[in-house]
Design an enzyme around this catalytic site. Structure first.
Site, PDB file in Angstrom:
ATOM      1  N   ILE A 271       0.839  -1.206   0.000  1.00 41.67           N
ATOM      2  CA  ILE A 271       0.000   0.000   0.000  1.00 41.67           C
ATOM      3  C   ILE A 271       0.872   1.254   0.000  1.00 41.67           C
ATOM      4  O   ILE A 271       0.644   2.189  -0.766  1.00 41.67           O
ATOM      5  CB  ILE A 271      -0.961  -0.012   1.214  1.00 41.67           C
ATOM      6  CG1 ILE A 271      -1.937  -1.191   1.086  1.00 41.67           C
ATOM      7  CG2 ILE A 271      -1.709   1.309   1.332  1.00 41.67           C
ATOM      8  CD1 ILE A 271      -2.750  -1.487   2.335  1.00 41.67           C
TER       9      ILE A 271
ATOM     10  N   ASP B 279      11.055   2.533   6.614  1.00 41.98           N
ATOM     11  CA  ASP B 279      10.686   1.116   6.591  1.00 41.98           C
ATOM     12  C   ASP B 279      11.994   0.338   6.787  1.00 41.98           C
ATOM     13  O   ASP B 279      13.017   0.691   6.186  1.00 41.98           O
ATOM     14  CB  ASP B 279      10.060   0.759   5.218  1.00 41.98           C
ATOM     15  CG  ASP B 279       9.410  -0.620   5.215  1.00 41.98           C
ATOM     16  OD1 ASP B 279      10.081  -1.609   5.594  1.00 41.98           O
ATOM     17  OD2 ASP B 279       8.244  -0.726   4.823  1.00 41.98           O
TER      18      ASP B 279
ATOM     19  N   CYS C 186       2.293   0.882   8.013  1.00 43.81           N
ATOM     20  CA  CYS C 186       3.012  -0.261   8.581  1.00 43.81           C
ATOM     21  C   CYS C 186       2.019  -1.104   9.386  1.00 43.81           C
ATOM     22  O   CYS C 186       0.949  -0.620   9.749  1.00 43.81           O
ATOM     23  CB  CYS C 186       4.164   0.219   9.462  1.00 43.81           C
ATOM     24  SG  CYS C 186       3.630   1.284  10.795  1.00 43.81           S
ATOM     25  N   PRO C 187       2.350  -2.363   9.647  1.00 45.51           N
ATOM     26  CA  PRO C 187       1.409  -3.197  10.410  1.00 45.51           C
ATOM     27  C   PRO C 187       1.416  -2.838  11.891  1.00 45.51           C
ATOM     28  O   PRO C 187       2.352  -2.196  12.380  1.00 45.51           O
ATOM     29  CB  PRO C 187       1.957  -4.613  10.194  1.00 45.51           C
ATOM     30  CG  PRO C 187       3.395  -4.432   9.887  1.00 45.51           C
ATOM     31  CD  PRO C 187       3.559  -3.091   9.243  1.00 45.51           C
TER      32      PRO C 187
ATOM     33  N   SER D 113      -4.144   2.408   8.491  1.00 47.37           N
ATOM     34  CA  SER D 113      -3.534   1.094   8.718  1.00 47.37           C
ATOM     35  C   SER D 113      -4.241   0.354   9.857  1.00 47.37           C
ATOM     36  O   SER D 113      -5.109  -0.484   9.594  1.00 47.37           O
ATOM     37  CB  SER D 113      -2.047   1.262   8.983  1.00 47.37           C
ATOM     38  OG  SER D 113      -1.442   0.005   8.997  1.00 47.37           O
ATOM     39  N   ARG D 114      -3.878   0.636  11.088  1.00 47.14           N
ATOM     40  CA  ARG D 114      -4.568   0.046  12.236  1.00 47.14           C
ATOM     41  C   ARG D 114      -4.645   1.108  13.331  1.00 47.14           C
ATOM     42  O   ARG D 114      -3.670   1.849  13.560  1.00 47.14           O
ATOM     43  CB  ARG D 114      -3.817  -1.189  12.767  1.00 47.14           C
ATOM     44  CG  ARG D 114      -3.986  -2.438  11.927  1.00 47.14           C
ATOM     45  CD  ARG D 114      -5.420  -3.000  11.986  1.00 47.14           C
ATOM     46  NE  ARG D 114      -5.607  -4.196  11.173  1.00 47.14           N
ATOM     47  CZ  ARG D 114      -6.023  -4.226   9.911  1.00 47.14           C
ATOM     48  NH1 ARG D 114      -6.295  -3.097   9.283  1.00 47.14           N
ATOM     49  NH2 ARG D 114      -6.190  -5.370   9.288  1.00 47.14           N
TER      50      ARG D 114
ATOM     51  N   GLU E 182     -12.300   0.592  17.639  1.00 46.49           N
ATOM     52  CA  GLU E 182     -13.357   0.535  16.614  1.00 46.49           C
ATOM     53  C   GLU E 182     -14.240  -0.703  16.710  1.00 46.49           C
ATOM     54  O   GLU E 182     -15.342  -0.739  16.143  1.00 46.49           O
ATOM     55  CB  GLU E 182     -12.737   0.603  15.217  1.00 46.49           C
ATOM     56  CG  GLU E 182     -11.985  -0.650  14.792  1.00 46.49           C
ATOM     57  CD  GLU E 182     -11.390  -0.556  13.387  1.00 46.49           C
ATOM     58  OE1 GLU E 182     -10.724   0.452  13.084  1.00 46.49           O
ATOM     59  OE2 GLU E 182     -11.588  -1.493  12.596  1.00 46.49           O
TER      60      GLU E 182
END
Ligand code: NAD
Length: 335
Positions: free
Chosen positions: A155, A174, A205-206, A233-234, A263
């Site tokens: 992404i 990264d 990033c995760p 992302s998260r 969420e």
């Protein structure tokens, strides 16, 4: 195989049914999220099919295992909601959809940037009220602005390409630099440099123990005053109370969120008739410079089709060969 599908929405069912014509599996669709309260619904199935907010912690995995579930087929890329070591200990395979459309998420990220910068959401509401004033809608040219991208996987790379199309300077961070970003003219820098120099910071990033709450008060204080932060992302990459404080003292000038730390009980649901119990979310919704969407960055026709097709491919591969290239293992995902 008999597959219990959790967190089912009408669109999931439509795309899975269509893809299943080639495969012939048996789906049972459940609307509730997978959790300790709903895990019993998976009885008499061989596999569960789960989404981003389904809980696959040690307790739920053990319950599923007791019921004979051998396969967890995630219809998403992220797997932070799965206790992988426990799944492996129980001999359960976990498969995912590693790439369904990086374009969907990257394009939604760009949409949030444009909308926040040019205040499109406010302008739209205004003109519908016959208010044609421009006061408060001033934006800036993206051209020659600096965009900091944290995480340049699939992404992040597409997003870098989109933003260089606007004439932006790209800084990236990264542990594994991408050739494509360097070829676009992007520069890999450490986080303090990225924070210091970026007008817009976008997270791709995760979520891992080391990235949880990476955008905290300390990080925010290193950023340019008035910075735009975008998180598709998260949710837990942001220390949300620290970001709220950053917005209040105007250190953060814009916030775009497609994901939110808490969420799970809110996103994907129609709560319009309910009293919102989450005070941090309620506070976020009061800022004129916060744009929130409900985890919809992935939500394109192309992505849903790819998700359904890859999920079915994973299930059939597991059934026939006991393996799929899209398996998630602690060994493979150590980095
Ligand atoms: P990817 O695995 O292709 O890329 C992730 C990149 O992050 C990798 O290059 C990795 O090296 C890098 N990375 C890991 N740890 C890092 C760190 N500490 N600092 C900087 N970079 C780090 O994943 P992707 O497909 O590009 O997806 C990125 C994230 O987007 C996923 O983890 C998922 O959480 C999220 N996502 C959101 C939606 C949505 O609808 N909002 C949809 C799909 C994915």
């Amino acid at each position: 195989m008999r597959i219990a599908v959790f967190s089912t929405k009408p669109y999931d069912r439509a795309f899975l049914e269509s893809a299943n014509i080639q495969h012939g599996h048996f789906f049972t669709y459940f609307e509730p999220r997978l959790s300790r309260e709903t895990a019993a619904l998976a009885a008499r199935h061989d596999a569960v099919c789960a989404f981003v907010n389904d809980q696959l912690n040690a307790e739920v995995l053990s319950m599923l295992h007791t019921q004979g579930i051998k396969l967890v087929a995630l219809r998403c890329a992220g797997f932070n909601n799965v206790d992988l070591p426990t799944a492996e200990k129980l001999g359960m395979k976990v498969v995912r959809v590693p790439a369904y459309s990086p374009y969907a998420v990257a394009e939604h990220t760009a949409a949030m940037i444009l909308s926040l910068n040019r205040k499109i959401y406010r302008a739209h509401n205004r003109v519908r009220e016959m208010n044609f004033s421009l006061d408060g809608l001033l934006g800036y040219d993206l051209h020659q602005r600096t965009v900091g991208i944290i995480g340049t996987g699939q992404i992040g790379q597409v997003f870098a390409k989109i933003m260089t199309g606007f004439g932006c300077r790209v800084l990236a961070n990264d542990p594994y630099p991408a050739e494509s970003v360097i070829a676009l003219g992007g520069t890999y820098v450490d986080l303090p440099t990225l924070y210091r120099e970026s007008d817009i910071i976008s997270l791709h990033c995760p979520l891992t123990p080391s990235t949880r709450h990476m955008i905290d008060e300390n990080a925010i204080d290193q950023m340019k005053r008035g910075v735009m932060i975008i998180n598709t992302s998260r949710g837990a990459l942001l220390d949300t109370p620290a970001v709220v404080e950053g917005l209040k003292r105007e250190q953060v000038g814009y916030l775009g969120m497609d994901v939110y730390e808490e969420e799970v009980d809110v996103f994907f649901e129609d709560l319009s008739g309910h009293v919102l119990q989450d005070d941090i979310l309620a506070r976020l919704l009061t800022f004129p410079n916060v744009l929130m969407t409900s985890h919809q960055a992935f939500f394109t026709r192309d992505a849903l089709q790819n998700i359904a097709e890859t999920t079915l491919f994973n299930i059939t591969s597991y059934e026939r060969q006991g393996a799929t290239p899209n398996a998630v293992t602690t060994e493979k995902h150590r980095r």
